[in-house]
Enzyme design. Structure first.
Site: not given
Length: 181
Positions: A70-72, A74
């Protein structure tokens, strides 16, 4: 004779694998939730880079779970995971009031993707075991869930650490997917 009938039954009515995409902002608890569902316990995890896959059976349904980071950096790739997805599980950190607007934006992007137009969306309001967390009703309002008119959706409070609320959410998902089938 019994083996032949059993084989024929499975070939005609065998269990279909259902693809479930697990999404949410970084630190929401997606991987912890995935392991709680598949192993029945919380496991120490590191941030997911890319995705993890796990097989899981619940209520006679076979799931292939795609736990996507869920990192920006990704989130732009989320849409590529949605093709052939039967349902979406969106995990929200109930203690992260500062990023509820970002979570709403990302959830609505996912919900508007044509490839999941008929897929049910289960929103797990995770970390309900933390004092001062937002309630599922507050989260529902903050995420503007009532505007998701094209999807069948449900919000369920849960704790990925303890497993509380997971079965209730999975029951809803199993019923929704069974009704589609």
């Amino acid at each position: 004779m019994g083996i032949a009938v059993s084989s024929l039954w499975k070939s005609l009515f065998g269990q279909k694998q259902l693809n479930i995409c697990i999404l949410g902002l970084d630190n929401a608890g997606k991987t912890t939730l995935t392991y709680q569902m598949t192993m029945g316990q919380a496991v120490s995890t590191a941030p997911t880079v890319g995705s993890n896959t796990e097989n899981f059976t619940y209520k006679n349904l076979n799931f292939l779970l795609w736990d996507v980071g869920g990192q920006a950096s990704l989130r732009a790739s989320w849409s590529s995971y949605l093709a052939n997805t039967d349902a979406v599980v969106f995990v929200f950190d109930s203690t992260d009031g500062e990023r509820v607007g970002l979570a709403r934006e990302e959830l609505h992007k996912v919900a508007s993707d044509e490839s999941i137009s008929k897929a049910p969306i289960l929103i797990f309001a995770n970390k309900q075991d933390v004092t001062g967390c937002m309630t599922p009703a507050d989260i529902s309002e903050s995420l503007s869930l009532t505007t998701l008119r094209l999807q069948n959706w449900h919000i369920q409070g849960c704790s990925a650490l303890t497993g509380s609320g997971l079965n209730e959410g999975l029951d809803w998902l199993a019923t929704s997917l069974g009704a589609q089938g």
